[in-house]
Design an enzyme around this catalytic site. Sequence first.
Site, mmCIF file in Angstrom:
data_model
loop_
_atom_site.group_PDB
_atom_site.id
_atom_site.type_symbol
_atom_site.label_atom_id
_atom_site.label_comp_id
_atom_site.label_asym_id
_atom_site.label_seq_id
_atom_site.Cartn_x
_atom_site.Cartn_y
_atom_site.Cartn_z
ATOM 1 N N ASN A 1 -3.263 6.181 -0.801
ATOM 2 C CA ASN A 1 -2.858 6.475 0.582
ATOM 3 C C ASN A 1 -2.220 7.839 0.748
ATOM 4 O O ASN A 1 -2.223 8.390 1.852
ATOM 5 C CB ASN A 1 -1.927 5.374 1.091
ATOM 6 N N SER B 1 0.818 -1.215 0.000
ATOM 7 C CA SER B 1 0.000 0.000 0.000
ATOM 8 C C SER B 1 0.852 1.266 0.000
ATOM 9 O O SER B 1 0.328 2.361 -0.158
ATOM 10 C CB SER B 1 -0.925 0.008 1.221
ATOM 11 N N GLU C 1 -5.057 -0.316 -7.895
ATOM 12 C CA GLU C 1 -4.088 0.744 -8.156
ATOM 13 C C GLU C 1 -2.839 0.071 -8.735
ATOM 14 O O GLU C 1 -2.166 -0.694 -8.053
ATOM 15 C CB GLU C 1 -3.773 1.466 -6.846
ATOM 16 N N HIS D 1 -2.118 -2.872 -6.189
ATOM 17 C CA HIS D 1 -2.658 -2.538 -4.873
ATOM 18 C C HIS D 1 -4.170 -2.730 -4.901
ATOM 19 O O HIS D 1 -4.917 -1.868 -5.351
ATOM 20 C CB HIS D 1 -2.286 -1.093 -4.520
#
Length: 296
Positions: A189, A118, A151, A139
């Site tokens: 993130n 992540s 992702e 991800h």
Amino acid sequence: MKNIAVIGSGTMGNGIAHVFAQNGYQVALIDINKEALSKAMATIEKNLDRQVKKELIDEAKKADTLKNITTYSNMKEGAALADLVVEAATERVDLKLNIFKELDAICGDNTIFASNTSSISITKIASVTNRPEKVIGMHFMNPVPVMKLVEVIRGYSTSDEVTAKVMELSKKLGKIPEEVNDYPGFIANRILMPMINEAIYSLFEGVAGVSEIDSIMKLGMAHPMGPLQLADFIGLDVCLSILNVLQDGLGDPKYRACPLLINMVQAGKLGAKSGEGFYTYGHGTKDLIVADRFKK
């Protein structure tokens, strides 16, 4: 690509294995902990039962999905013939680098390596292999069988060909891939964690309580889950780790983790997985109960 190896059988790993297997891929689910593998298969079966109950799949599809997964506690046995390896181990740099070094020696030259990290640099992971052009980030979002986004992170050396293959593969899984470049936190993130951190700072500084913060973001911003509940769901230790990656990688004090978050992680209050974070999590109830420490 028909043979997929998934490294790690935790929440993300078993979800990734589930999705590949349900879409007809042969999956080797690998974990050194045999008990974790048994738990993972029980979780996959439970999630398939949920899909059957919702009439998303039938019993035959459930049976086929389970048949498509073979478990291994030895990485060499499980990954040797893989066309694609998806690593979903614990979010620790040293562990991931060791895994990819070992995979590089085990797998054929054409095997593509993906990490479900992540926040950890794909370029750094690729640097310990002899195939940096074949290393990429995939991800997935939790829960993997439900969430549509993947992702896809291009490392500095990731080739156009490998990127195109992984984008197409993600679509075959029924996912929506979005391509991003390899910088700390990627996109998901890099944007999410500062919001969660600011929510924790707002609680820490007494601006509002847990319920009020989450309710305002749900009702006012149309978020399906408030940031504090989401932090509990992700794991407060994971949130702290990602914030540290962001601060170390970008050097900006705006990513500095709230002292309250640091204290909670040190105290073992990690959210849903430990039974307590900003809320308490007991068996048999879906009601959110604010942890005693934060009650007014």
